[in-house]
Design an enzyme around this catalytic site. Sequence first.
Site, PDB file in Angstrom:
ATOM      1  N   LYS A 208      -8.490  77.490  38.645  1.00 18.11           N
ATOM      2  CA  LYS A 208      -9.520  76.455  38.712  1.00 18.11           C
ATOM      3  C   LYS A 208     -10.750  76.873  37.892  1.00 18.11           C
ATOM      4  O   LYS A 208     -11.256  76.131  37.071  1.00 18.11           O
ATOM      5  CB  LYS A 208      -9.884  76.225  40.177  1.00 18.11           C
ATOM      6  CG  LYS A 208     -10.963  75.191  40.401  1.00 18.11           C
ATOM      7  CD  LYS A 208     -11.163  74.933  41.886  1.00 18.11           C
ATOM      8  CE  LYS A 208     -12.407  74.122  42.140  1.00 18.11           C
ATOM      9  NZ  LYS A 208     -12.626  73.851  43.560  1.00 18.11           N
ATOM     10  N   GLU A 214      -8.107  88.766  38.529  1.00 16.77           N
ATOM     11  CA  GLU A 214      -6.664  89.073  38.539  1.00 16.77           C
ATOM     12  C   GLU A 214      -5.917  88.187  37.543  1.00 16.77           C
ATOM     13  O   GLU A 214      -5.081  88.652  36.765  1.00 16.77           O
ATOM     14  CB  GLU A 214      -6.077  88.836  39.943  1.00 16.77           C
ATOM     15  CG  GLU A 214      -6.542  89.805  41.003  1.00 16.77           C
ATOM     16  CD  GLU A 214      -7.779  89.321  41.747  1.00 16.77           C
ATOM     17  OE1 GLU A 214      -8.583  88.557  41.168  1.00 16.77           O
ATOM     18  OE2 GLU A 214      -7.948  89.734  42.916  1.00 16.77           O
ATOM     19  N   GLY A 268      -9.237  75.193  46.140  1.00 16.00           N
ATOM     20  CA  GLY A 268      -8.075  75.976  45.694  1.00 16.00           C
ATOM     21  C   GLY A 268      -6.891  75.856  46.633  1.00 16.00           C
ATOM     22  O   GLY A 268      -5.763  75.588  46.220  1.00 16.00           O
ATOM     23  N   ARG A 269      -7.141  76.046  47.939  1.00 21.85           N
ATOM     24  CA  ARG A 269      -6.014  76.042  48.891  1.00 21.85           C
ATOM     25  C   ARG A 269      -5.515  74.628  49.195  1.00 21.85           C
ATOM     26  O   ARG A 269      -4.587  74.457  49.978  1.00 21.85           O
ATOM     27  CB  ARG A 269      -6.400  76.787  50.166  1.00 21.85           C
ATOM     28  CG  ARG A 269      -7.674  76.313  50.825  1.00 21.85           C
ATOM     29  CD  ARG A 269      -8.146  77.299  51.899  1.00 21.85           C
ATOM     30  NE  ARG A 269      -9.452  76.962  52.444  1.00 21.85           N
ATOM     31  CZ  ARG A 269     -10.612  77.283  51.891  1.00 21.85           C
ATOM     32  NH1 ARG A 269     -10.637  77.919  50.745  1.00 21.85           N
ATOM     33  NH2 ARG A 269     -11.746  76.956  52.460  1.00 21.85           N
ATOM     34  N   GLU A 354      -8.526  80.833  55.721  1.00 21.69           N
ATOM     35  CA  GLU A 354      -9.618  80.789  54.750  1.00 21.69           C
ATOM     36  C   GLU A 354     -10.526  79.588  55.053  1.00 21.69           C
ATOM     37  O   GLU A 354     -11.715  79.613  54.769  1.00 21.69           O
ATOM     38  CB  GLU A 354      -9.076  80.705  53.313  1.00 21.69           C
ATOM     39  CG  GLU A 354     -10.086  81.176  52.289  1.00 21.69           C
ATOM     40  CD  GLU A 354      -9.492  81.431  50.911  1.00 21.69           C
ATOM     41  OE1 GLU A 354      -9.535  82.569  50.443  1.00 21.69           O
ATOM     42  OE2 GLU A 354      -8.979  80.473  50.301  1.00 21.69           O
ATOM     43  N   HIS A 385      15.049  88.766  65.574  1.00 25.02           N
ATOM     44  CA  HIS A 385      15.567  90.140  65.588  1.00 25.02           C
ATOM     45  C   HIS A 385      14.492  91.143  65.187  1.00 25.02           C
ATOM     46  O   HIS A 385      14.795  92.308  64.930  1.00 25.02           O
ATOM     47  CB  HIS A 385      16.771  90.248  64.649  1.00 25.02           C
ATOM     48  CG  HIS A 385      17.912  89.390  65.099  1.00 25.02           C
ATOM     49  ND1 HIS A 385      18.949  89.858  65.865  1.00 25.02           N
ATOM     50  CD2 HIS A 385      18.129  88.058  64.939  1.00 25.02           C
ATOM     51  CE1 HIS A 385      19.777  88.870  66.132  1.00 25.02           C
ATOM     52  NE2 HIS A 385      19.302  87.759  65.589  1.00 25.02           N
ATOM     53  N   LYS A 513     -14.812  91.430  46.028  1.00 25.82           N
ATOM     54  CA  LYS A 513     -14.693  91.235  44.569  1.00 25.82           C
ATOM     55  C   LYS A 513     -15.793  91.996  43.851  1.00 25.82           C
ATOM     56  O   LYS A 513     -15.553  92.670  42.852  1.00 25.82           O
ATOM     57  CB  LYS A 513     -14.868  89.747  44.228  1.00 25.82           C
ATOM     58  CG  LYS A 513     -13.673  88.890  44.402  1.00 25.82           C
ATOM     59  CD  LYS A 513     -13.943  87.562  43.696  1.00 25.82           C
ATOM     60  CE  LYS A 513     -13.051  86.460  44.184  1.00 25.82           C
ATOM     61  NZ  LYS A 513     -13.441  85.148  43.706  1.00 25.82           N
TER      62      LYS A 513
END
Length: 549
Positions: A208, A214, A268-269, A354, A385, A513
């Site tokens: 965005k 990263e 973003g999410r 978030e 399990h 960050k």
Amino acid sequence: MRLPALTSTAAYQALATHAHDARDWQMRQLFQKDAGRFPRMTVDAAGLFLDYSKNRADAETMQLLVHLARTRGVAEQRDAMFAGEKINVTERRSVLHTALRMPRGKELKVDGQDVNADVHAVLDRIKVFTDKVRNGGWLGHTGKPITDVVNIGIGGSDLGPKMAVLALRSFCHPRLKMHFVSNVDGHDMDAVLGQVNPETTLFIVASKTFTTAETMLNAQTARSWFLGRAREADLPRHFVAVSTNTDAVRSFGIDPENMFPFWDWVGGRYSVWSAIGLSVALAVGFGYFQAMLEGAHAMDEHFREAPLEANMPVLLALVGFWNREFLGASSLSIAPYHQDLSRFPAYLQQLDMESNGKRVTKTGQPVDTATCPVVWGECGTNAQHAYFQLLHQGTDPTPIDFIAALRATHDLPGHHDALLANCFAQSEAFMKGKTEEEVRAELKGAGLSAAEIEEMVPHKTFPGNRPSNMILMDQLTPATLGALIALYEHKTFVQGVIWNIASFDQWGVELGKVLAKKIQSELVGKVDPESHDSSTNGLIVMAKAAQIE
Ligand code: G6Q
């Protein structure tokens, strides 16, 4: 709207009084004394079915919860969101992921801009581009069709697309292999570059802001790798961008012609519906991508129109709030009984935590209750399990959302019945448990002595009374996946409104960050750092020494 502190409200206090009794309720008894519980505590919407009857709640609980939602302004806030009001108060933005799935031609203007026309103009471009790549018309620099697509993005620019591509595996193009690189850890990129051919690979740089460290490092690495094997002039056949930042895309070296835009009012999410979903549209084709948008839109319409007491996202939010607030559930486990939903718990972790992992209200006062539970999970039956032991007999009550499809998208005999049987059995077992009497009778039947029985009873008793929801769909398809994601988006929204927190920002991501930037320069610096605490200084020195060796 300035809301009073949650615990000071009459609606909250009525619930607190009611909760005092509810703590002793046994769900077994609630089911025994009320034959209408299942039909009354279930709801259908947009191709999904929600059964919330296996919660420690009754009709009065639900009435009190709905009343709370009403008094906190859930309906008004919902309408404000859909209308494009700037409900993201700390970033002063509209929140319009719902506009990304609105049918063409619906009127919606924000700051004088025709949002619907903008959205559909980008969707049209996505259709043209994805059709071309999929039908082999978009060629790599040596004239070969694309075989591999690498989405480079992180957080919201990765989790949604990756989750959706996996979920829609049965609908994916047979030639296109999809890869997702998100981590700054070079092992992530290295693993993908080792598998792909520069002649037939398309990189999507999805960011965005186009400034995320990263993603920028991964994109530079991919670019250098490519330029080591092809010419600069070949880049446009192999690199496209998805972003809101045209200048940064241009300076990276991607022609804005090859950029698919979106807007600051898409969080973003919440962005899988925007051009961030380009990898999904490439994988499943534009028609199925559109079907996913339509499924989400159907859930939007339900959320907008259904009365609160029959509104699926509102009900899911309210029982979650009840469990968190009054029954002490500090986590929520997501159990998709569908292997293709393997990344859905990770996706929900970001969406929920978030958004609602906040400690102050919209106006900056400390929240006076607990907020978002920890969200985690894994696919059934694998989870059974692994950690279901703790859910059955551990000391913390952990609510579970079971998610399943009534019909499989494969035709392998025997598997789907086994899967559903396990899913339903677990939900029954969490609710019912196993009493001491039942254990005694069972052990007696197995021939154990009285002493042996008494020794084993505490270990074999299950307290039960553990809350769960069951979300069912006919089949996992683009449309039902769209509805499922939208269901949880709106659930998250409703809880945020009740807590009166700013669900659409994420300032908590910032601190780490900033510190990482400083440490990154120290890791390559000549002088050992002294400005941190002794632990952090020591770790940096160790890492420097390891790199020198
Ligand atoms: C999501 C967050 C965050 C964001 C990533 C990637 O709501 O804002 O996860 O999506 O930090 O950001 P960019 O898309 O700007 O690279």
